[in-house]
Scaffold this active site. Structure first.
Site, PDB file in Angstrom:
ATOM      1  CG  HIS A 283      -1.824   1.151   1.318  1.00  0.00           C
ATOM      2  ND1 HIS A 283      -3.076   1.156   0.758  1.00  0.00           N
ATOM      3  CD2 HIS A 283      -1.665   2.372   1.876  1.00  0.00           C
ATOM      4  CE1 HIS A 283      -3.640   2.311   0.981  1.00  0.00           C
ATOM      5  NE2 HIS A 283      -2.812   3.071   1.657  1.00  0.00           N
TER       6      HIS A 283
ATOM      7  CG  HIS B  84     -11.445   2.546   0.534  1.00  0.00           C
ATOM      8  ND1 HIS B  84     -12.266   2.790   1.590  1.00  0.00           N
ATOM      9  CD2 HIS B  84     -10.200   2.492   1.047  1.00  0.00           C
ATOM     10  CE1 HIS B  84     -11.543   2.883   2.696  1.00  0.00           C
ATOM     11  NE2 HIS B  84     -10.292   2.704   2.393  1.00  0.00           N
TER      12      HIS B  84
END
Lengths: 282, 968
Positions: B232, B303
């Site tokens: 990430h 997301h």
């Protein structure tokens, strides 16, 4: 007097403050963006302004009910200041969330002058937020904010989830009508009552905006500040080809209602009416 | 004591919420439900008297016109036939969005004694249904066990205690992770158990590093490294080395990338050297010039995983998260636009076929839309652009792309942390939100809690973020801070670690304001609680900036200072819990090298019988989910707040046609504008990801041209959502797409300014891992000098001429025409950027000279769909002949109508401007294909010049296009 002073009231979740201020400035007012805390803490004086504008948004997230928390702040923390402001002949406009605040604070319609809650704005019949343009029919009312408009039917966007107007009872509803407190009704482009989606939320009697008995306090669900310039109109790009490209002027076509010239949108006149009144009377 | 208040609509008041749920229940094929009632419940704990609670009910919690309340028991539900009650509340530790406001409301009444509040909702379902059906309804519609549970008064009272930390107070104990002597197996076990997601090589590197230091890492040090080195934060795959092998007809070829990102996406930008690029690939968003005073910045993120588990919260916090990117860019941009693109499974997918543990696509879609709506609308940011795509492979793994554009003063577009600056944490409080794998420390909860990643368990609070935004921008304008960043993935550990990289930083973890007691120092450090921003503030300005936040009730706390030590030092009540060298933290990550393989799939062109009539296929494509009208979604977004909207997502005579791109004019008294568009088509990727990337770029660019923009100043963002790139075939596709990005963006002369990737989008069904189709979203932002030059796609005037611009080829592979015939095909649309650029430039000039009254780009469904949409959007008919379409190859009606070749537009030109238009387009492939008619029909003559291949009324066409999502 010079430029009327407008206080643009902000609270957590207010989000139409900039464009509302811009609209007032366009018609010659001087605006001041003030947070509710500044009024409550005495850092700013409501009394220093001629117009109070409560803009759209989601104050306190619409938690519990839209407008409720800010309404209670006005009711319980600024009661005297607000009453003094009104009794000295000053002006208030509440747009969208601001309208919800005024109604839930008992400032509108305030028929018995006791600041009791006489009506409400509640969840749309569609049970969801909707953004769409609506035609508004101007009613014969006491409202000073709708005195001078480009037409009896104007075109503005609504964007809300809780805009269904309900009056306490039938008597009150009749009084709103007979006393000339209904300023705007939702309609089709010819001015007829037309059900959903022309009436976007299921408001009783198609009520879109009301004023108090003085005509100086006004609330409406649609957003006049979102139609002050032609590029905000949803169909402005259709204008060009209906007219000579060399001579872009008035639209005229029914589907272009509300797009009257390439400078000004229908909503601006509402702000101008308030500012002119403030200039003359205060 | 605890008061339990129930509020519901008075009899006779229409219950819109209940009615909506009733409709959803009908969708589940349960037909016996007659009525659904909704009761709001407030559990209020504190020293409150009976007269006070009555006041709270009357003056705050109840609308006197429409509602009634009870505080001394529940509303009677018995004796009204078959009424089933189902009460739902948030699990302890999950943010209850209404709690803070309700507390404030009670304080405003002058009642001080409230400690805590927990809200719940009770559903009264009336009708002859069995308890199992009630449970089914609850499970499918009314609650999500990841964040909520079925509750009652007793349970909620217990939850209140847990939240106050009465159950598990925290006692400090420093934890060292004894890993110095671990072997490979133990290291991997440690990584898995701690949910560190570090591979063996990385674990070895950490072990060896601490071995050399002669001490084991603390848990906090290990967590910090894991967060910082995560995919990430570091984009290991994209920034890593790849050995890429491609199997071609001519034999295999191999290419080595040392850093895939730098050698593809970023290389475009480096080589193009555009002077208007201000800040690229460094800050939280990419920044380009706008006007002499302002720059604009843009970021798109995904997301996906959170939205799969908790669609409303996942999409909401996705929106909230990406808004914080421009806000955390430079020294803070004002967010002016949201854009959202979703990929879902088909909303009509049979419930019984769903894999276990997967939410139904329709529920995911409704939840995601509501999440984006509520966050964006409440923040007062227009959501004016987007797309929604459907494919069965997204069922277990929906994609939610959230983007935000910000406006930033030129002199606030950079940041620099100074040694000696204070670390200021602003915004929401810190709780256990989003701590990986950690579940709330309550026995009761562990028993029923999911074993899934805790990061799903987040509900956003947009009003907190709105307050933070309002005040931060005030502080920015007064120049009260040196640097800012957002707390996103990894929480403080990433934000502080990044900000202090050049200087060193010391943080006192006990100073961080908590939502409730009981968090360990490590939990505080890695919590991903929402709505938090981190600032570097010069000591001399700290009082002034704290005053700005205090004035508007925004919490801001000094939690440490930036040092000169180049170390990350953390303390908890004076005990040191972390001390890491910034160089190791940021540069110690061992490089990974992966292998990638690309082999063209074995595909064939289908043999589809050429039909005489193409009306039916056109209708089918208009009704296909990807093409059909998304008005149901668009209207739920406030796309006009801020007053800047100049070309709306819905245009035309009845405000319901599909606009190609949106235009906003962020400075109200200026003509300068920003255009935003999106290109995406995963179907092409099934044939060749290279051409998928090329087509996505072409699509994003032609949408900008179609609304009146130019190629002069266009910036791109890439968002790769892919399967598990540890698998060489998956990575092979990704590399190929990245190559496509380089070649095409470079040739068009449009740089990338930022991007993001989300890998490992796979889910397991019956032991088999199913990957999403490799999906690349290209988002484009263009600066437009004069908004009054904009055109919309709706037909304007009878008698005007219709031109097709750009050449059509036999490129039906991945087309919607094949899709409705159940085929994929092979001939994927290609891009010739050299000729494409010439076409776009010419058309852009023609539009700017006022020669064009409507323009629409051809994408899914080709020319036929583009023309039909223009016609019904304008409420005007069209007569068209396909033989005039510029075409290369063997002519067939269906190919000419439905091929999805790139760089094509349908253009309406006033008759008297015909010559001028032809002249302006000289050298580009154009064809005069028809004209606008008064009659409300769309009629197409085939290649033989006589027979009608399409003949349909506008109303039929529009109905077909609007039907799929009507009444959702």
């Amino acid at each position: 007097m010079g430029r009327p002073r407008v206080v643009i009231l902000r609270a957590a979740g207010t989000n139409c403050d900039r464009e509302t201020a811009f609209a007032f400035e366009e018609v010659g007012a001087k605006t001041d963006s003030v947070h509710i805390n500044q009024l409550v803490r005495g850092e700013k004086e409501l009394n220093n302004y001629q117009i109070l504008a409560i803009p759209g948004g989601f104050t306190y997230g619409d938690d519990i009910a839209s407008g409720k928390l800010l309404a209670n702040e006005l009711r319980y923390k600024l009661e005297d200041e607000v009453k003094r402001f009104i009794s000295s002949g000053k002006l208030i406009i509440g747009i969208c969330n601001g309208f919800q605040v005024l109604v839930k604070a008992g400032l509108l319609p305030n028929l018995n002058s006791g600041f009791q809650i006489e009506a409400t704005l509640t969840l749309n019949n569609s049970a969801r937020f909707e953004d769409r343009w609506v035609y508004l029919k101007r009613m014969h009312s006491r409202c000073i904010w709708t005195k001078d408009l480009p037409d009896d039917i104007i075109y503005l966007p609504v964007a809300h989830g809780e805009g269904r107007f309900i009056a306490r009872d039938e008597t009150l509803l009749r009084l709103l009508d007979s006393e000339g407190l209904i300023a705007f009704k939702y309609s089709d482009k010819e001015g007829n009552s037309a059900g959903y989606p022309a009436n976007p939320n299921g408001s009783i009697e198609d009520i879109a905006g009301i004023c108090d008995q003085t005509g100086r306090i006004f609330g409406l669900m649609p957003h006049p500040e979102r139609h002050i310039h032609y590029t905000q109109h949803p169909r402005w790009t259709r204008l060009r080809s209906f007219c000579d490209s060399e001579n872009i002027g008035f639209g005229g076509q029914a589907s272009l209602r509300g797009l009257r010239n390439l400078k000004e949108g229908d909503g601006l006149a509402i702000f101008r009416n308030g500012v002119i009144y403030a200039k003359k009377m205060l | 004591m605890i008061w339990r208040v129930e509020v519901k609509n008075k009899p006779g008041i229409f219950d819109a919420a209940g009615e909506g749920i009733k409709k959803d229940i009908l969708d589940l094929n349960i037909k016996q439900v007659e009525e659904v009632g909704v009761i709001d419940i407030y559990n209020i704990e504190g020293k409150i008297t009976a007269s006070e609670i009555r006041r709270i009910c009357e003056e705050l919690l109840t609308d006197p016109i429409t509602q009634e309340y009870r505080y001394d028991g529940s509303f009677e539900t018995k004796g009204r036939g078959d009424v089933h009650a189902l009460e739902v509340c948030y699990k302890p530790g999950v943010m209850d969005p209404v709690e803070d406001s309700t507390k404030k409301g009670i304080r405003d009444l002058g009642i001080p004694g409230v400690n805590s509040i927990k809200t719940a909702r009770k559903y009264l379902i009336k009708g002859g249904i069995a308890q199992e059906q009630v449970n089914y309804i609850g499970d499918k519609l009314l609650y999500n066990k990841v964040i909520q549970h079925i509750s009652d008064a007793k349970k909620e009272a217990a939850d209140l205690k847990i939240e106050k930390g009465e159950v598990a107070p925290y006692k400090f104990r420093l934890i060292n992770v004894d890993m110095l002597e671990m072997d490979d197996k133990a290291l991997l076990a440690l990584s898995a158990k701690g949910q560190l997601f570090l591979n063996l090589n990385e674990m070895r590197t950490i072990r060896d590093y601490f071995k050399k230091l002669g001490k084991p890492p603390t848990d906090c040090e290990l967590e910090t490294i894991a967060q910082t080195w995560s995919e990430h934060c570091k984009h290991k795959t994209f920034r890593g080395a790849v050995e890429y092998k491609e199997i071609k007809k001519t034999g295999p070829s191999t290419r080595i990338y040392n850093n895939l990102l730098k050698e593809t996406i970023m290389k475009v930008t480096r080589e193009l050297k555009k002077s208007w690029c201000v800040s690229v690939f460094k800050d939280n968003s990419g920044v380009i010039k706008f006007n002499p005073k302002f720059n604009v910045c843009f970021k798109v993120e995904t997301h996906n995983h959170p939205s799969a588990l908790e669609p409303y919260g996942g999409a909401g916090t996705g929106t909230g998260g990406v808004i914080r990117d421009p806000l955390g860019t430079g020294r803070g941009a004002r967010p002016i636009l949201n854009t959202d693109v979703f990929c879902f499974g088909p909303p009509d997918y049979p419930h019984e076929k769903l894999p276990k543990g997967v939410l139904h696509p329709k529920r995911i879609m409704k939840g995601v839309v509501a999440g984006v709506r509520d966050y964006g609308n409440r923040m007062g940011i227009p959501t004016a652009n987007g797309a929604v795509l459907f494919d069965e492979r997204y069922i277990g793994n929906p994609l939610v792309f959230c983007g935000n554009v910000g406006l930033i003063p030129k002199d606030r577009s950079t940041k620099k942390v100074e040694s000696g600056d204070l670390v200021l944490l602003v915004g929401g409080r810190t709780g256990r939100d989003g701590i990986h794998g950690a579940t709330f420390s309550s026995g009761e909860l562990t028993a029923e809690s999911e074993t899934r990643s805790g990061s799903a368990v987040q509900i956003g609070n947009p009003i907190t973020e709105k307050k933070v935004t309002d005040t931060l921008l005030k502080a920015r304008d007064r120049n009260l801070f040196d640097a800012i960043t957002d707390c996103g993935g990894g929480g403080l550990s990433s934000a502080v670690g990044e900000m202090g990289e050049e200087t060193g930083v010391r943080v006192y973890l006990e100073k961080i304001p908590l939502k409730y007691k009981g968090l360990t120092y490590t939990e505080i450090w890695i919590s991903e609680a929402q709505e938090r921003m981190l600032l570097a503030v010069d000591k001399s300005k700290i009082d002034a900036i704290l005053e700005v936040f205090r004035k508007e009730d925004v919490e801001a706390t000094v939690i440490g200072e930036f040092t000169k030590t180049k170390r990350l030092e953390l303390f908890y009540n004076r005990k040191k819990v972390c001390d890491l060298d910034m160089r190791f933290l940021h540069n110690g990550l061992p490089k990974i090298k992966r292998t990638a393989l690309w082999e063209p799939p074995d595909l064939k062109e289908p043999q589809i019988q050429a039909e005489k009539q193409s009306t039916l296929p056109l209708m089918k494509i208009l009704s296909s989910l990807n093409v059909a009208s998304k008005e149901w979604i668009i209207r739920q977004y406030d796309h006009e707040v801020q007053g800047a909207s100049a070309l709306k997502p819905l245009v035309g005579a009845e405000n319901d046609g599909p606009s190609d791109a949106c235009i906003v004019k962020p400075i109200l008294d200026s003509k300068k504008a920003v255009i935003v568009s999106n290109g995406i088509n995963p179907m092409y990727g099934l044939i060749d990801p290279y051409w998928m990337a090329a087509s996505a770029i072409d699509e994003a660019l032609r949408q900008i041209i179609a609304v009146g923009g130019s190629l002069k100043e266009v910036a791109l963002l890439d968002n790769f959502c892919w399967g598990n790139t540890d698998k060489p075939d998956r990575l092979g596709g990704l590399v190929r797409a990245a190559q496509g990005c380089y070649d095409v963006a470079k040739a068009y002369g449009v740089p990338f300014i930022s991007g993001k990737d989300s890998l490992n989008n796979e889910y397991t069904v019956d032991g088999k891992s199913i990957a999403i189709p490799g999906t690349l979203l290209i988002s484009a932002m263009a600066v437009m000098d004069d908004v009054s030059k904009a055109v919309s796609m709706d037909l304007k005037k009878p008698g005007d001429l219709i031109f097709a611009v750009g050449a059509t080829y036999n490129e039906m592979g991945g087309s919607h025409y094949y899709h409705i015939n159940g085929e994929v095909g092979k001939n994927v649309p290609k891009v010739n950027a050299k000729s494409g650029k010439a076409v776009m430039r010419k058309l852009s000039k023609a539009v700017n000279r006022g020669l064009v009254s409507a323009c629409h780009d051809c994408s899914e469904g080709g020319i036929a769909v583009a023309c039909a949409e223009m016609a019904f959007a304008g409420g005007l008919g069209m007569e068209m002949r396909v033989d005039k379409v510029p075409y290369k190859g063997h002519k067939r009606n269906d190919i000419l109508l439905f091929s999805e070749s790139n760089t094509r537009f349908i253009v309406e030109v006033p008759r008297k401007l015909k010559k001028k238009f032809r002249k302006a387009m000289k050298g580009a492939p154009i064809g005069l294909i028809g004209e606008v008619t008064k009659e409300e029909r769309f009629r197409v003559t085939g290649i033989d010049g006589k027979s009608a291949v399409i003949d349909a009324g506008l109303k039929e066409l529009k109905d077909a296009w609007q039907r799929p999502f009507k009444g959702f």
